[in-house]
Motif scaffolding. Structure first.
Motif, PDB file in Angstrom:
ATOM      1  N   GLN A 158       0.828  -1.215   0.000  1.00  0.00           N
ATOM      2  CA  GLN A 158       0.000   0.000   0.000  1.00  0.00           C
ATOM      3  C   GLN A 158       0.861   1.263   0.000  1.00  0.00           C
ATOM      4  OE1 GLN A 158      -3.411   0.239   2.671  1.00  0.00           O
ATOM      5  NE2 GLN A 158      -3.532   2.442   2.293  1.00  0.00           N
ATOM      6  N   GLU A 162       0.233   4.248  -2.572  1.00  0.00           N
ATOM      7  CA  GLU A 162      -0.043   5.639  -2.189  1.00  0.00           C
ATOM      8  C   GLU A 162       0.976   6.599  -2.817  1.00  0.00           C
ATOM      9  OE1 GLU A 162      -2.819   5.894  -1.263  1.00  0.00           O
ATOM     10  OE2 GLU A 162      -3.387   4.441   0.274  1.00  0.00           O
ATOM     11  N   HIS A 165      -0.317   7.241  -6.102  1.00  0.00           N
ATOM     12  CA  HIS A 165      -1.491   8.131  -6.106  1.00  0.00           C
ATOM     13  C   HIS A 165      -1.083   9.591  -5.947  1.00  0.00           C
ATOM     14  CE1 HIS A 165      -4.138   4.519  -4.662  1.00  0.00           C
ATOM     15  NE2 HIS A 165      -3.577   4.333  -5.830  1.00  0.00           N
ATOM     16  N   GLU A 212     -10.030   6.878   3.585  1.00  0.00           N
ATOM     17  CA  GLU A 212     -10.037   6.140   2.317  1.00  0.00           C
ATOM     18  C   GLU A 212     -11.440   5.695   1.926  1.00  0.00           C
ATOM     19  OE1 GLU A 212      -6.600   3.346   3.230  1.00  0.00           O
ATOM     20  OE2 GLU A 212      -5.958   4.372   1.412  1.00  0.00           O
ATOM     21  N   GLU A 242      -7.692   1.656  -4.027  1.00  0.00           N
ATOM     22  CA  GLU A 242      -8.361   2.115  -2.791  1.00  0.00           C
ATOM     23  C   GLU A 242      -9.292   1.059  -2.216  1.00  0.00           C
ATOM     24  OE1 GLU A 242      -7.269   4.431  -1.186  1.00  0.00           O
ATOM     25  OE2 GLU A 242      -6.357   5.766  -2.639  1.00  0.00           O
ATOM     26  N   HIS A 245      -7.379  -1.107  -0.167  1.00  0.00           N
ATOM     27  CA  HIS A 245      -6.922  -0.455   1.068  1.00  0.00           C
ATOM     28  C   HIS A 245      -8.019  -0.447   2.130  1.00  0.00           C
ATOM     29  CE1 HIS A 245      -4.109   2.059  -1.732  1.00  0.00           C
ATOM     30  NE2 HIS A 245      -3.854   0.770  -1.763  1.00  0.00           N
TER      31      HIS A 245
END
Ligand SMILES: [Fe+2]
Ligand SMILES: [Fe+2]
Length: 374
Positions: A158, A162, A165, A212, A242, A245
């Motif tokens: 993750q 991120e 992102h 999130e 996402e 996540h």
């Protein structure tokens, strides 16, 4: 009993004066430090004992994508056209008939409305970018603090997600839009609270479930609405990540909350409520009204009468509420959080699909890979 004043710093949840008094003074600062002191936890138990997290980790490894090569950055974005397309999709600049004649909007021509749309988009994408950096920092933290090896492995994937992102939103803002906004004060307050808390599961609750969960709904909304092909694909790819996540949060906390006492669960309920209110406050987008030269308080009172805006604000909670229910947070104790979500007008989503199960369905990246291979 904890009061609103203790949780939120104000007695009345809807006290607009108090909400608007939260602002960022240091908007020109390049860094922002948050003091925290959690234990970094080693585990010597390497046994893969959590099959749901193992599965999620395997999925994350095969669904990685490259922001540079999997998106077509050669697409030109005409921001004014994007705004007009959005307006056409919504059926007007506002979705309900509010009489604007005696307001500053009454004198606006199409030029100002388009500018508002452009500012709103710059603001929204900027907040996505800042929120993604919050996720990057929180997930790096989780890798250190969570005591389970399967969660450390998954968390590491993750962190990479991120970073990607933050990278895509920053690149989109820089190369396709027309300006940045600093982080919204309410979003920053929330991220600071999440990071300042030393308990590992609070990082999860604040980030994986609340921030999130809201992001997943907001990305979904924007993905559905936009006709701009680069943003559409970018959001769809980010959503694939996402959903995993949020599932990571649901699967981990479901196990952990079973060990907690009633008092400890109540603290989690209060934290979830605080996060929900902060995120609702941030969507008042006070910085945009300010930049448009409007009286912020009067404008917010006015635009909050717009049905489309009300529905949008509620929809943002369509992932959070079912996930909180799955974790047992809605009804624990005397159902305190159910009551609070009721007051916020979002309890109607409680039986919507929870993300613990939804993530495989949302994996667009895997679907594209399969299509390319066949
Ligand atoms: Fe993200
Ligand atoms: Fe995320």
């Amino acid at each position: 009993m904890t009061t609103n004043e203790q949780i939120l710093g104000r007695d009345e949840v809807d006290d607009l004066e108090a909400i608007l008094s939260v602002t960022n003074e240091d908007v020109d600062a390049v860094v922002h430090a948050v003091r925290s002191n959690p234990d970094a936890i080693f585990t010597w138990d390497y046994e893969r004992s959590r099959p749901a997290l193992v599965k999620l980790y395997e999925k994350a490894k095969t669904s990685q994508w490259n922001a540079e090569t999997d998106l077509d950055w050669s697409i030109d974005v005409d921001q004014e056209k994007v705004v007009l397309d959005n307006v056409a999709a919504q059926g007007g600049f506002l979705s309900s008939d509010i009489d604007l004649s005696d307001t500053p909007f009454g004198k606006w021509t199409e030029k100002e409305w388009i500018q508002l749309g452009i500012e709103s988009q710059n603001w929204t994408l900027s907040q996505f970018m800042h929120g993604e950096q919050g996720a990057l920092i929180c997930t790096a933290r989780v890798v250190e603090t969570v005591p389970w090896i399967d969660a450390k492995y998954y968390g590491a994937t993750q962190v990479m997600d991120e970073a990607r992102h933050v990278e895509v939103f920053a690149k989109y803002l820089d190369s396709k839009l027309s300006g940045h906004y600093p982080i919204n004060a309410h979003l920053r307050l929330l991220l600071d609270d999440i990071i300042a808390d030393n308990r590992w599961d609070m990082t999860y609750l604040g980030m994986q479930i609340m921030v999130e969960g809201l992001a997943l709904a907001a990305f979904g909304f924007m993905h559905q609405m936009t006709t701009e092909p680069l943003l559409k694909r970018l959001l769809r790819y980010v959503m694939s990540d996402e959903a995993r996540h949020v599932a990571f949060g649901v699967l981990s906390l479901k196990e952990y909350y079973q060990e907690l006492s009633g008092t400890e669960i109540r603290e989690r309920q209060e934290f979830a409520f605080e996060a929900a209110v902060r995120m609702r406050d941030r969507f008042l987008q006070q910085e945009v009204w300010d930049r448009m030269g409007l009286d912020v308080k009067e404008t917010i009172k006015l635009v909050m009468q717009d049905d489309g805006r009300k529905i949008f604000q509620q929809m943002l909670f369509s992932k959070i509420v079912p996930n909180c229910k799955k974790l047992g947070l809605l009804d624990a104790g005397d159902g305190w959080l159910r009551q609070r979500f009721g007051e916020l007008g979002v309890i109607q989503f409680e039986d919507w699909v929870d993300t613990g199960e939804e993530y495989a369905m949302l994996d667009e990246v895997a679907k594209d890979r399969e299509a390319a291979a066949s």
